[in-house]
Design a protein around this motif. Sequence first.
Motif, PDB file in Angstrom:
ATOM      1  N   ILE A 121       4.349 -25.946  14.863  1.00 28.66           N
ATOM      2  CA  ILE A 121       3.925 -26.513  13.577  1.00 28.66           C
ATOM      3  C   ILE A 121       4.624 -27.828  13.258  1.00 28.66           C
ATOM      4  CG2 ILE A 121       3.252 -24.299  12.579  1.00 28.66           C
ATOM      5  CD1 ILE A 121       5.963 -24.210  11.157  1.00 28.66           C
ATOM      6  N   GLY A 122       5.643 -28.183  14.015  1.00 26.41           N
ATOM      7  CA  GLY A 122       6.372 -29.429  13.780  1.00 26.41           C
ATOM      8  C   GLY A 122       6.967 -29.931  15.078  1.00 26.41           C
ATOM      9  N   GLU A 123       8.293 -29.816  15.189  1.00 29.79           N
ATOM     10  CA  GLU A 123       8.969 -30.164  16.430  1.00 29.79           C
ATOM     11  C   GLU A 123       9.136 -28.925  17.304  1.00 29.79           C
ATOM     12  OE1 GLU A 123      12.230 -33.326  16.460  1.00 29.79           O
ATOM     13  OE2 GLU A 123      12.418 -32.508  14.441  1.00 29.79           O
TER      14      GLU A 123
ATOM     15  N   SER B 164       1.995 -32.230  15.873  1.00 34.09           N
ATOM     16  CA  SER B 164       3.258 -31.613  16.271  1.00 34.09           C
ATOM     17  C   SER B 164       3.625 -32.115  17.663  1.00 34.09           C
ATOM     18  CB  SER B 164       3.133 -30.086  16.265  1.00 34.09           C
ATOM     19  OG  SER B 164       2.143 -29.656  17.180  1.00 34.09           O
ATOM     20  N   ILE B 165       4.862 -31.853  18.079  1.00 34.52           N
ATOM     21  CA  ILE B 165       5.331 -32.286  19.398  1.00 34.52           C
ATOM     22  C   ILE B 165       6.030 -31.130  20.090  1.00 34.52           C
ATOM     23  CG2 ILE B 165       5.542 -34.724  18.777  1.00 34.52           C
ATOM     24  CD1 ILE B 165       8.546 -34.284  18.404  1.00 34.52           C
ATOM     25  N   TYR B 166       6.022 -31.143  21.424  1.00 39.14           N
ATOM     26  CA  TYR B 166       6.586 -30.052  22.215  1.00 39.14           C
ATOM     27  C   TYR B 166       7.141 -30.658  23.492  1.00 39.14           C
ATOM     28  CZ  TYR B 166       6.644 -25.064  23.676  1.00 39.14           C
ATOM     29  OH  TYR B 166       6.999 -23.784  24.041  1.00 39.14           O
ATOM     30  N   SER B 167       8.454 -30.560  23.686  1.00 38.24           N
ATOM     31  CA  SER B 167       9.050 -31.277  24.800  1.00 38.24           C
ATOM     32  C   SER B 167      10.364 -30.648  25.233  1.00 38.24           C
ATOM     33  CB  SER B 167       9.303 -32.735  24.388  1.00 38.24           C
ATOM     34  OG  SER B 167       9.977 -33.440  25.401  1.00 38.24           O
TER      35      SER B 167
ATOM     36  N   ASP C  20       9.447 -24.758  15.108  1.00 39.35           N
ATOM     37  CA  ASP C  20       9.749 -26.010  14.413  1.00 39.35           C
ATOM     38  C   ASP C  20      11.251 -26.244  14.481  1.00 39.35           C
ATOM     39  OD1 ASP C  20       9.554 -28.336  12.968  1.00 39.35           O
ATOM     40  OD2 ASP C  20       9.213 -27.372  11.026  1.00 39.35           O
ATOM     41  N   THR C  21      11.715 -26.821  15.570  1.00 46.01           N
ATOM     42  CA  THR C  21      13.152 -27.020  15.763  1.00 46.01           C
ATOM     43  C   THR C  21      13.417 -28.222  16.655  1.00 46.01           C
ATOM     44  OG1 THR C  21      15.207 -25.976  16.524  1.00 46.01           O
ATOM     45  CG2 THR C  21      13.206 -25.440  17.756  1.00 46.01           C
ATOM     46  N   MET C  22      14.515 -28.904  16.390  1.00 52.48           N
ATOM     47  CA  MET C  22      14.963 -29.968  17.284  1.00 52.48           C
ATOM     48  C   MET C  22      15.511 -29.384  18.576  1.00 52.48           C
ATOM     49  SD  MET C  22      16.855 -32.534  14.594  1.00 52.48           S
ATOM     50  CE  MET C  22      17.664 -31.203  13.671  1.00 52.48           C
ATOM     51  N   GLY C  23      15.932 -28.133  18.502  1.00 50.90           N
ATOM     52  CA  GLY C  23      16.509 -27.456  19.653  1.00 50.90           C
ATOM     53  C   GLY C  23      17.505 -26.418  19.188  1.00 50.90           C
TER      54      GLY C  23
END
Length: 274
Positions: free
Chosen positions: A150-152, A173-176, A112-115
């Motif tokens: 679970i989130g980003e 959730s998103i994964y990118s 779960d992190t923006m990066g």
Amino acid sequence: MNTKAKISQAWQTVKIARHPERPQFLDYVSEIFTEFDALHGDRLFGDDGALVGGLARFYGQPVVVVGQHKGRNTRERLQHNFGMCNPEGYRKSQRLFDLAERFNLPVLTFIDTMGAYPGVGAEERGQAEAIAKNLAQLSSLKVPVIATVIGEGGSGGALAIGVADRVIMLSHSIYSVISPEGCASILWKTAEKAEQASEALALTADRLKKLGIVETVVDEGEGAHLHPIKVMHQLQEVLKDTLDELLEMDANARCEARYQRLMKFGSENLVNAS
């Protein structure tokens, strides 16, 4: 479904993944695991609050648990650096992965992190090296590894704890490789095109499952923030079934299967699935 509707759906998923009331890593730890004892520090520079990890029990089974925690209020967010890890955070996780391998403990990670944190200090202390070592270490662990978004799940900061035998995603959730805003800034020179970028990135759980990047999607209804305990228990059951499956495999066979899973990314089959 027309293009506009598809774009809106992807962007809506992005917004739900970032919802301020969405359950975070420590919420899952308290609900799913017992006897959690956190480990602190990297024995080199300091302790990174963005990455939390330690020993716990899962249905009585000792496991190593690692995840990114963003925090809710301003004080917590500053303490946890908004879930953006410094290199000492990834070196902390390396300590935990070493511990897991030494004592034959399954590893469960929660993304779960923006990066990863992009600050000058982080780069000076070896951010890229720390992430690369995590990738190599997780690729070769003989113990079972399960990653859950679970989130980003943003870029290398997420992938650093995302190399696994099985990857699970919550449905919102998103994964990118990059955030929609970052992608839009590169392609269209403005972050205002983030909605279009979210569709182009194929960052939603259903798209990624179709591509073979993730194995399981846990349905969270309209969002985990609305029924958090129900979603946590659903994930708990999926984790149990997945771990039971992996524990039945021979360690060398499991490691080889993980390698083959990674090697198929970018293959013709996955490209055609898109």
